[in-house]
Design a protein around this motif. Structure first.
Motif, PDB file in Angstrom:
ATOM      1  N   UNK A  39       0.707  -1.091  -0.076  1.00 32.16           N
ATOM      2  CA  UNK A  39      -0.022  -0.128   0.001  1.00 32.16           C
ATOM      3  C   UNK A  39       1.076   0.872   0.096  1.00 32.16           C
ATOM      4  N   UNK A  40       2.042   1.544   0.409  1.00 28.67           N
ATOM      5  CA  UNK A  40       3.153   2.529   0.890  1.00 28.67           C
ATOM      6  C   UNK A  40       3.522   2.574  -0.673  1.00 28.67           C
ATOM      7  N   UNK A  41       3.895   2.055  -1.070  1.00 24.32           N
ATOM      8  CA  UNK A  41       4.322   1.594  -2.488  1.00 24.32           C
ATOM      9  C   UNK A  41       3.382   2.277  -3.799  1.00 24.32           C
ATOM     10  N   UNK A  42       2.007   2.209  -3.446  1.00 22.02           N
ATOM     11  CA  UNK A  42       0.761   2.282  -4.450  1.00 22.02           C
ATOM     12  C   UNK A  42       0.613   4.211  -3.879  1.00 22.02           C
ATOM     13  N   UNK A  43       0.987   3.985  -2.381  1.00 21.83           N
ATOM     14  CA  UNK A  43       0.803   6.028  -2.338  1.00 21.83           C
ATOM     15  C   UNK A  43       1.384   6.852  -2.863  1.00 21.83           C
ATOM     16  N   UNK A  44       2.713   6.106  -2.980  1.00 25.44           N
ATOM     17  CA  UNK A  44       3.692   6.863  -3.249  1.00 25.44           C
ATOM     18  C   UNK A  44       3.496   7.027  -5.244  1.00 25.44           C
ATOM     19  N   UNK A  78     -10.286  -6.078  -6.034  1.00 24.34           N
ATOM     20  CA  UNK A  78      -9.702  -5.689  -5.053  1.00 24.34           C
ATOM     21  C   UNK A  78      -9.902  -4.418  -4.770  1.00 24.34           C
ATOM     22  N   UNK A  79      -9.578  -4.510  -3.624  1.00 22.53           N
ATOM     23  CA  UNK A  79      -9.499  -3.216  -2.787  1.00 22.53           C
ATOM     24  C   UNK A  79      -8.413  -2.376  -3.265  1.00 22.53           C
ATOM     25  N   UNK A  80      -6.944  -2.878  -4.000  1.00 19.26           N
ATOM     26  CA  UNK A  80      -5.861  -2.204  -4.212  1.00 19.26           C
ATOM     27  C   UNK A  80      -6.289  -1.830  -6.032  1.00 19.26           C
ATOM     28  N   UNK A  81      -6.845  -2.917  -6.163  1.00 21.80           N
ATOM     29  CA  UNK A  81      -7.642  -2.174  -8.035  1.00 21.80           C
ATOM     30  C   UNK A  81      -8.398  -1.111  -8.008  1.00 21.80           C
ATOM     31  N   UNK A  82      -9.883  -1.036  -6.875  1.00 23.62           N
ATOM     32  CA  UNK A  82     -10.320   0.018  -6.649  1.00 23.62           C
ATOM     33  C   UNK A  82      -9.103   1.142  -6.167  1.00 23.62           C
ATOM     34  N   UNK A  83      -8.747   1.114  -5.141  1.00 22.91           N
ATOM     35  CA  UNK A  83      -8.034   2.638  -5.659  1.00 22.91           C
ATOM     36  C   UNK A  83      -6.863   2.780  -6.290  1.00 22.91           C
TER      37      UNK A  83
END
Length: 157
Positions: A39-44, A78-83
């Motif tokens: 999640x941290x790398x995704x947010x970056x 998936x949550x990551x895909x929705x983000x």
């Protein structure tokens, strides 16, 4: 002018280039998001995309590893895909790839913040023994809503 897109943050697998032109600049980004990215790398990465989308003209391509996204319905399991979909929507990006590359999944994407900027998107077969298709497209600099004067550029991802 320098391009700073979160260089002091969590490292991401991305490359950002500013192409300077007489009538304006274009930002071209290439990203790879590993399937197990946290999640941290995704947010970056999403902060970098947000900073780049503030430019007048942006083309972003890459493998974002979100095989569960249904682009037709703008939905994902998936949550990551929705983000990721939220990031695309929040930055007014258009996904212009139309054909799935692998097992009916759209993994290799071409996104832009200007309608009519990217055209002639084609799958060109796999590169060596890779399981992804090459994606070829043109940046249409002569689009009427853009500051470019004429010509086009072909890029492959």
């Amino acid at each position: 002018m320098e391009l700073h897109l979160g260089m002091d943050e969590e490292p991401t697998k991305s490359l950002w280039v500013r192409i300077k032109g007489r009538a304006g600049d274009i930002i071209v980004g290439v990203c790879y998001r590993p399937p197990d990215q946290g999640d941290q790398a995704d947010e970056a990465l999403y902060r970098q995309i947000g900073a780049a989308s503030c430019s007048q003209v942006l083309v972003l391509m890459g493998d974002f590893n979100h095989p569960d996204i249904c682009w037709r319905d703008n939905a994902a399991e998936r949550k990551q895909s929705r983000k990721f979909l939220e990031c695309v929507d929040d930055n007014f990006l258009l996904q212009v790839t139309e054909e799935p590359m692998r097992r009916d999944a759209m993994l290799d994407l071409v996104l832009t913040n200007k309608e009519g900027l990217v055209g002639d998107v084609k799958l060109k077969g796999s590169l060596g023994c890779r399981d992804h298709e090459m994606v070829e497209f043109k940046i249409l600099r002569a689009a009427s809503s853009l500051p470019w004067t004429s010509g086009e550029q072909t890029l492959a991802s």
